[in-house]
Enzyme design. Sequence first.
Site, mmCIF file in Angstrom:
data_model
loop_
_atom_site.group_PDB
_atom_site.id
_atom_site.type_symbol
_atom_site.label_atom_id
_atom_site.label_comp_id
_atom_site.label_asym_id
_atom_site.label_seq_id
_atom_site.Cartn_x
_atom_site.Cartn_y
_atom_site.Cartn_z
ATOM 1 C CB CYS A 31 -0.950 0.003 1.192
ATOM 2 S SG CYS A 31 -2.067 -1.402 1.166
ATOM 3 C CG ASN A 38 -6.707 -0.699 1.268
ATOM 4 O OD1 ASN A 38 -5.984 -0.334 0.351
ATOM 5 N ND2 ASN A 38 -6.230 -1.090 2.442
ATOM 6 C CG HIS A 51 -3.224 3.461 2.193
ATOM 7 N ND1 HIS A 51 -3.768 3.091 0.979
ATOM 8 C CD2 HIS A 51 -3.264 2.344 2.979
ATOM 9 C CE1 HIS A 51 -4.099 1.807 1.039
ATOM 10 N NE2 HIS A 51 -3.822 1.340 2.237
HETATM 11 O O1 UT7 Z 1 -3.557 -1.116 3.721
HETATM 12 C C1 UT7 Z 1 -3.581 -1.669 5.005
HETATM 13 C C2 UT7 Z 1 -4.555 -2.795 4.971
HETATM 14 N N1 UT7 Z 1 -5.124 -3.199 6.194
HETATM 15 C C3 UT7 Z 1 -5.885 -2.416 7.014
HETATM 16 O O2 UT7 Z 1 -6.026 -1.234 6.837
HETATM 17 C C4 UT7 Z 1 -6.551 -3.117 8.162
HETATM 18 C C5 UT7 Z 1 -6.655 -2.288 9.413
HETATM 19 N N2 UT7 Z 1 -7.632 -2.873 10.314
HETATM 20 C C6 UT7 Z 1 -8.950 -2.640 10.169
HETATM 21 O O3 UT7 Z 1 -9.353 -1.874 9.324
HETATM 22 C C7 UT7 Z 1 -9.896 -3.284 11.155
HETATM 23 O O4 UT7 Z 1 -9.135 -4.008 12.115
HETATM 24 C C8 UT7 Z 1 -10.911 -4.235 10.479
HETATM 25 C C9 UT7 Z 1 -11.903 -3.424 9.688
HETATM 26 C C10 UT7 Z 1 -10.222 -5.250 9.593
HETATM 27 C C11 UT7 Z 1 -11.696 -5.007 11.551
HETATM 28 O O5 UT7 Z 1 -12.336 -4.080 12.405
HETATM 29 P P1 UT7 Z 1 -12.209 -4.247 13.985
HETATM 30 O O6 UT7 Z 1 -13.008 -3.181 14.566
HETATM 31 O O7 UT7 Z 1 -10.746 -4.294 14.318
HETATM 32 O O8 UT7 Z 1 -12.907 -5.632 14.222
HETATM 33 P P2 UT7 Z 1 -12.359 -6.898 15.002
HETATM 34 O O9 UT7 Z 1 -11.389 -7.647 14.171
HETATM 35 O O10 UT7 Z 1 -11.951 -6.487 16.389
HETATM 36 O O11 UT7 Z 1 -13.688 -7.749 15.137
HETATM 37 C C12 UT7 Z 1 -14.788 -7.318 15.936
HETATM 38 C C13 UT7 Z 1 -15.932 -8.301 15.734
HETATM 39 C C14 UT7 Z 1 -15.518 -9.756 15.866
HETATM 40 O O12 UT7 Z 1 -16.603 -10.454 16.435
HETATM 41 P P3 UT7 Z 1 -16.620 -10.841 17.993
HETATM 42 O O13 UT7 Z 1 -15.394 -11.681 18.190
HETATM 43 O O14 UT7 Z 1 -16.576 -9.550 18.732
HETATM 44 O O15 UT7 Z 1 -17.905 -11.573 18.127
HETATM 45 C C15 UT7 Z 1 -15.323 -10.191 14.447
HETATM 46 O O16 UT7 Z 1 -15.508 -11.582 14.281
HETATM 47 O O17 UT7 Z 1 -16.455 -8.148 14.408
HETATM 48 C C16 UT7 Z 1 -16.434 -9.414 13.729
HETATM 49 N N3 UT7 Z 1 -16.178 -9.186 12.337
HETATM 50 C C17 UT7 Z 1 -17.158 -8.931 11.450
HETATM 51 N N4 UT7 Z 1 -18.502 -8.827 11.584
HETATM 52 C C18 UT7 Z 1 -19.207 -8.553 10.492
HETATM 53 C C19 UT7 Z 1 -15.002 -9.177 11.691
HETATM 54 N N5 UT7 Z 1 -15.181 -8.906 10.386
HETATM 55 C C20 UT7 Z 1 -16.520 -8.763 10.217
HETATM 56 C C21 UT7 Z 1 -17.324 -8.482 9.101
HETATM 57 N N6 UT7 Z 1 -18.657 -8.373 9.282
HETATM 58 N N7 UT7 Z 1 -16.807 -8.297 7.870
#
Ligand code: UT7
Length: 322
Positions: A110, A279, A249
């Site tokens: 990225c 992204n 980004h």
């Molecule tokens: O260019 C760089 C590329 N990468 C990035 O920019 C990634 C940076 N990170 C992020 O943007 C965020 O960490 C994410 C958007 C990927 C995830 O968001 P988060 O707020 O960190 O969610 P999390 O991983 O802490 O998950 C929270 C909950 C979990 O459920 P439980 O365990 O609380 O029941 C996940 O299983 O949300 C769940 N979850 C989803 N629910 C619905 C994870 N992905 C999804 C989804 N839809 N797509």
Amino acid sequence: MGIRIIGTGSYVPDQILTNQALEQMVETSDAWIRERTGIGSRRITKAGTTDMAVKAAKCAVEQAGVLPEELGLIIVGTSTGDCLFPGTACEVQAAIGAKEAACFDLSAACSGFLFSLNTACTYLKSGEYKTALVVGADTLSKTVDWKDRGTCILFGDGAGAAVIRWEDSSGGIGPFIMKADGSRGECLRCSAMPLRNPFLDKEEDVFGYMTMNGQEVFRFAVKTVPEVLEAVLEKAGVLAGDIQYFILHQANERIISSVAKRIRQPVSKFPMNLEHYGNTSGASIPILLDELNRQGKFNRGDKILLAGFGAGLTWGATFLQW
Ligand code: UT7
């Protein structure tokens, strides 16, 4: 003397993948994706990285008003080229007729466009070349596992480009900072071609999808991006308040808002288009740059900061005066 951007271009594929369509593919919801990322839809290519890179490059060269033969250098920032070889930059060269250009790809995920821009500027400053084409193009849709809701909701395909020229004028591009921490490579990774030869005990023949520790990447971004922005401001001798636009980004709206808060600047100075494209990796900064440019948002002398971050881990920032 300074290096200026004299033309920008971008291209995104026609096919739109909405959050609603993703709801049919994995267990997710439009509300969750919007709230946690700010993304509403993304574009998916059926033609690949070179096709998008060429279209963006043609727009940038046309706007710059230079002949393709005037380009001394083409760098394409991509980690998802159609081929391992030839490089995407060579394919762009052939498609636009830039016969005189030295061409190579730069892989920094990225951060690819930002690192390519900085690299091209360094070559121009050396006096070796006068005019360069810098492209950021990526097809992340081929790297994600479309069953993994942790990654497939985030990424889209696209390309952006800029023509830069060494000119007899003040301002321009720089200073810049580029950083990397290879020890944290595992938190955002995608393997390339598996090892295949008759000397292996067992061939690895499965293409590895992207894997990501989303929370770790999030924490990395909200810590390092404000730090590198502050550092490049200090290097440039400019205050954050003097900056018209912070072009970051486009990974996640929450990352961008957090960066704005940490450097105590209004989020209105941080333009975003990730709602429409998700992204797009190395393409996100030049697509946004081109959109703002074509909307007439930049005035000569405007102070702008670019910042990228991503797999590697890599991150960096560049100061420029339009
Ligand atoms: O260019 C760089 C590329 N990468 C990035 O920019 C990634 C940076 N990170 C992020 O943007 C965020 O960490 C994410 C958007 C990927 C995830 O968001 P988060 O707020 O960190 O969610 P999390 O991983 O802490 O998950 C929270 C909950 C979990 O459920 P439980 O365990 O609380 O029941 C996940 O299983 O949300 C769940 N979850 C989803 N629910 C619905 C994870 N992905 C999804 C989804 N839809 N797509």
